[in-house]
Design an enzyme around this catalytic site. Structure first.
Site, PDB file in Angstrom:
ATOM      1  N   ASP A 479     -10.323  -2.541  -7.718  1.00  0.00           N
ATOM      2  CA  ASP A 479     -10.990  -3.783  -7.001  1.00  0.00           C
ATOM      3  C   ASP A 479     -10.655  -4.124  -5.714  1.00  0.00           C
ATOM      4  OD1 ASP A 479      -8.554  -4.282  -8.062  1.00  0.00           O
ATOM      5  OD2 ASP A 479      -8.941  -6.216  -8.742  1.00  0.00           O
ATOM      6  N   GLU A 512       0.947  -1.062  -3.858  1.00  0.00           N
ATOM      7  CA  GLU A 512       1.846  -1.772  -2.971  1.00  0.00           C
ATOM      8  C   GLU A 512       2.565  -2.659  -3.909  1.00  0.00           C
ATOM      9  OE1 GLU A 512      -1.257  -1.239  -2.502  1.00  0.00           O
ATOM     10  OE2 GLU A 512      -1.374  -0.288  -0.416  1.00  0.00           O
TER      11      GLU A 512
END
Length: 602
Positions: A479, A512
């Site tokens: 997304d 991340e």
């Protein structure tokens, strides 16, 4: 009659042996199998686009921005294993595309970047034009491109004294070097030379993939050196008890699948693939042992590969993500590396000895030894089916949010032979590592350059190439990633390609989060109403569909829903996943990266 057809007839009838520069370019592109050009119209090459639009077999694919266009040319080139072409305007356009061209350079993808530049007269005067830096420099951007392309070619006016033009030579050089080196090249086309005539005679000798392959296969070292190399490799292979082949990126980039497959068949050796070599050779082949990624490899595959006493590595590219942070556990004394430009045998290096020339000679030599090994019952094979993750894990609650370890094996049941699967770097690419692909399928991913958003733009180019080949295209992206390049869905609709777009909705940047900043706001994104996304692009009524799954049961039901198999519709599938969940391989890789970062900070 189109200008290209008219020029061809004139040339063959012997009346006129000249052709416009634009027609020359398009004829050469047609000869190497190019069917479309990607880009965004700009005033410095609009006249050239007239030629493109009038061409009988090359189409213009107008993208929403130049970055996406560069990604699309990359995806197209990868799937066709040929040339991708990007066309941009000077300055603003070409700079927007640098990220995509750099990625193609990094990952060995041949893309010709044609740049429409100001007229030669205005350049000579140092005119202060729009799209310039305002300082009279017209070479600033080509200097930038000298770092991310292997050749920079420039179309110039005829020589004043002789009246001859080397435009044809420059065009040929840009195309040839891209395909020869599998790297991007750069070609400038001034506005005042678009219609200029040049000799057409060189076009009578076509540039083709076959002709370039023949040139690449020519030995670059003496026959004596090649004999020494082959004898050394054969000696290592002969004394081995557990030999194997490692297939890597170079096999696909330099179109060596046929020879590699022949070697595997002739010797009976088990072969493994790296992440960047995945699907180069059919993963349903009975000699396939699995994907090797250093320490994060599945245990049974890792043990089989690392216990080998002879490893013939073909086209290896030892990047951090391709080797799990350089964690290969392979003894150099057991290893041979064949590259396009050198061969490494144990601790020795043989420059200029490439697999294009060596493999055709190595195959029969190793086949003879394999026959002797078969006689002596010494052939080592890893049992087929090492990728056991294709069997879905038994869930505890089907109504709960599905885990990544359950998610990817379920999608494996949906794939068909021949599918083109494009994955974004990160969750998708690592999740698909543990999925055994069907026959004749192709996985495209950007593991080395790793530019977020690449996959959506690349899907446009790949889907156009896949449509030519009668294949289905499936995109897996996050997304966060798709928000960078989502505009290109609009171009997919204009071009009539209908991929299945699977969006992994985990509310942010999972890679991340795993590496650093698990609870930090900077790893979060604004959620979009994905179920209404396709409506924004206003596709024709009845030509598209959207689905959403929030748990395992819904995904299981969707994957057997005949509507999802309807290739006549552009399809979006939104899958809700856990914010901090990730595939097995990505969790392991993230741990390695995080550990390395902490060591640097200590």
């Amino acid at each position: 009659m189109s200008s290209i057809k008219r020029s061809h007839e004139q040339m063959t009838n012997g009346h006129v042996k000249e052709v416009t520069i634009s027609d020359y370019i398009l004829t050469r592109l047609e000869q190497v199998g190019v069917t479309c050009l990607y880009g965004v119209p700009g005033d410095f090459f609009l006249r050239f686009l007239d030629y493109v639009e009038d061409h009988k077999s090359i189409n213009w694919v107008g993208c929403t921005n130049e970055l996406n266009a560069s990604y699309a040319a990359d995806g197209y080139a990868r799937l066709k294993q040929g040339l991708g072409v990007l066309v941009t305007t000077f300055g603003v356009g070409e700079l927007s595309a640098t990220n995509g061209i750099a990625g193609a350079f990094s990952e060995w993808v041949p893309v010709l970047h044609i740049v429409g530049v100001p007229s030669t007269g205005l350049q000579s005067k140092g005119a202060m034009l729009h799209h310039t830096l305002g300082d009279g420099r017209f070479d600033a951007f080509q200097n930038i491109y000298s770092n991310i392309t292997v050749t920079q070619a420039h179309i110039k006016p005829p020589h004043k004294k002789s009246g001859t033009s080397d435009a044809g030579e420059e065009i040929d050089r840009a195309i040839f070097e891209a395909l020869k080196n599998n790297k991007p090249t750069y070609l400038t086309l001034p506005t005042d030379l678009v219609d200029s005539k040049i000799p057409a005679e060189p076009l009578e000798t076509p540039i083709t993939h076959a002709s370039i392959t023949k040139i690449l296969a020519l030995p670059k070292v003496s026959e004596v050196v090649e004999d020494v190399i082959i004898k050394k490799i054969c000696k290592m292979y002969e004394r081995s008890e557990k030999p194997c082949v490692l297939v890597d990126a170079g096999v696909t980039r330099f179109r060596m699948q046929k020879e590699t497959r022949e070697l595997i068949q002739a010797t009976g050796m088990t072969f493994f693939s790296s992440p960047m070599g995945k699907t180069a050779i059919d993963e349903r082949h009975p000699q396939f042992g699995g994907i090797y990624v250093g320490t994060i490899t599945m245990p049974e595959v890792k043990d089989a590969f690392e216990s080998s006493d002879f490893i013939l590595s073909i086209g290896s590219l030892k990047t951090d993500f391709n080797t799990a942070s350089f964690s290969y556990r392979v003894a150099t004394e057991y290893t041979v590396e064949l590259h396009h430009n050198q061969t490494l045998i144990q601790y020795a290096t043989y420059p200029d000895a490439g697999y294009q020339s060596l493999l055709p000679k190595l195959i029969p030599a190793m086949a003879k030894i394999a026959a002797m090994k078969n006689k002596a019952h010494q052939v080592h094979r890893t049992p087929h089916g090492g990728l056991t993750q294709n069997v879905p894990a038994t869930p505890t609650q089907k109504q709960a949010v599905i885990t990544q370890d359950e998610f990817w094996p379920l999608w494996a049941t949906f794939f068909n032979p021949g599918d083109v699967i494009v994955s974004e770097i990160g969750t998708s690419s690592f999740g698909l590592l543990d999925v055994q692909m069907p026959e004749n399928s192709t996985l495209l991913t950007q593991i080395l350059w790793g530019s977020i958003g690449w996959a959506t733009g690349a899907t446009l180019g790949a889907a156009i190439a896949a449509k030519e080949q009668g294949r289905r295209t499936i995109l897996f992206t996050g997304d966060g990633s798709i928000q960078l390049t989502v505009q290109e869905i609009s171009t997919m609709i204009r071009q009539g390609v209908k991929p299945i777009i699977v969006i992994l909705n985990n509310d942010g940047y999972v890679v991340e989060r795993l590496i650093h900043g698990r609870g930090r706001e900077y790893n979060n994104i604004k959620n979009w109403n994905w179920q209404k996304l396709l409506d924004v692009f206003d596709p024709p009524a009845g030509s598209y569909q959207s689905f959403k799954t929030t748990n395992r049961q819904e995904l299981e039901d969707l994957l057997v829903n005949p509507a999802l198999q309807d290739s006549s519709k552009l399809t979006l599938v939104e899958c809700i996943l856990g914010d901090f969940d990730a595939p097995r391989a990505l969790r392991a890789q993230a741990d390695l990266v995080a550990h390395a970062n902490r060591a640097l900070e200590a």
